[in-house]
Design a protein around this motif. Structure first.
Motif, PDB file in Angstrom:
ATOM      1  N   SER A   4      -1.242  12.970  -5.152  1.00  0.00           N
ATOM      2  CA  SER A   4      -1.708  12.386  -3.896  1.00  0.00           C
ATOM      3  C   SER A   4      -2.666  11.222  -4.151  1.00  0.00           C
ATOM      4  CB  SER A   4      -2.370  13.444  -3.019  1.00  0.00           C
ATOM      5  OG  SER A   4      -3.545  13.939  -3.626  1.00  0.00           O
ATOM      6  N   ALA A   5      -3.452  11.292  -5.203  1.00  0.00           N
ATOM      7  CA  ALA A   5      -4.347  10.191  -5.547  1.00  0.00           C
ATOM      8  C   ALA A   5      -3.560   8.969  -5.981  1.00  0.00           C
ATOM      9  CB  ALA A   5      -5.324  10.616  -6.644  1.00  0.00           C
ATOM     10  N   ILE A   6      -2.483   9.186  -6.717  1.00  0.00           N
ATOM     11  CA  ILE A   6      -1.639   8.072  -7.169  1.00  0.00           C
ATOM     12  C   ILE A   6      -0.937   7.437  -5.977  1.00  0.00           C
ATOM     13  CG2 ILE A   6       0.425   7.498  -8.509  1.00  0.00           C
ATOM     14  CD1 ILE A   6      -0.493   9.611 -10.551  1.00  0.00           C
ATOM     15  N   VAL A   7      -0.408   8.265  -5.084  1.00  0.00           N
ATOM     16  CA  VAL A   7       0.276   7.751  -3.898  1.00  0.00           C
ATOM     17  C   VAL A   7      -0.703   6.982  -3.020  1.00  0.00           C
ATOM     18  CG1 VAL A   7       1.463   8.421  -1.772  1.00  0.00           C
ATOM     19  CG2 VAL A   7       2.078   9.511  -3.934  1.00  0.00           C
ATOM     20  N   SER A   8      -1.895   7.499  -2.837  1.00  0.00           N
ATOM     21  CA  SER A   8      -2.913   6.817  -2.033  1.00  0.00           C
ATOM     22  C   SER A   8      -3.287   5.475  -2.651  1.00  0.00           C
ATOM     23  CB  SER A   8      -4.159   7.687  -1.896  1.00  0.00           C
ATOM     24  OG  SER A   8      -3.865   8.852  -1.175  1.00  0.00           O
ATOM     25  N   SER A   9      -3.441   5.440  -3.952  1.00  0.00           N
ATOM     26  CA  SER A   9      -3.778   4.192  -4.639  1.00  0.00           C
ATOM     27  C   SER A   9      -2.653   3.165  -4.501  1.00  0.00           C
ATOM     28  CB  SER A   9      -4.049   4.450  -6.120  1.00  0.00           C
ATOM     29  OG  SER A   9      -5.189   5.238  -6.268  1.00  0.00           O
ATOM     30  N   ALA A  10      -1.422   3.629  -4.644  1.00  0.00           N
ATOM     31  CA  ALA A  10      -0.278   2.729  -4.523  1.00  0.00           C
ATOM     32  C   ALA A  10      -0.183   2.162  -3.108  1.00  0.00           C
ATOM     33  CB  ALA A  10       1.010   3.455  -4.887  1.00  0.00           C
TER      34      ALA A  10
END
Length: 99
Positions: A4-10
């Protein structure tokens, strides 16, 4: 949790790129200058100095001092172009004198 952190950053990155586009367009315009006397017939960028037309693509002759095109800032002289002041002086010199 890491996914979820990666998706949010993207997603944040994609949104930020969309917000930077207007600034980039403004920078691109600032990196250009009007160069007179270099446009070919039908390839001018807008109204000419003599006032005979007011739109792009309406130049009837090539390389006249009153027609202009946008070029990269600092490249006009290398294309044998004129500044606005030089173009106005060339037009004034070419006008027939009244007696």
């Amino acid at each position: 949790m890491k996914t979820s952190a990666i998706v949010s950053s993207a997603l944040a990155s994609v949104l930020a790129l969309g917000l930077l586009t207007p600034a980039t367009a403004a920078e691109a315009k600032a990196a250009k200058e009007k160069c007179y006397g270099i446009s070919k017939a039908g390839q001018n960028d807008c109204a000419n100095l003599s006032g005979s037309h007011s739109c792009a693509g309406q130049a009837t002759a090539a390389m006249t001092p009153d027609e202009w095109q946008y070029v990269a800032k600092g490249s006009c002289k290398s294309q044998q172009g004129l500044s606005a002041a030089e173009a106005k002086a060339a037009l004034a010199a070419a006008k027939p004198k009244k007696s």
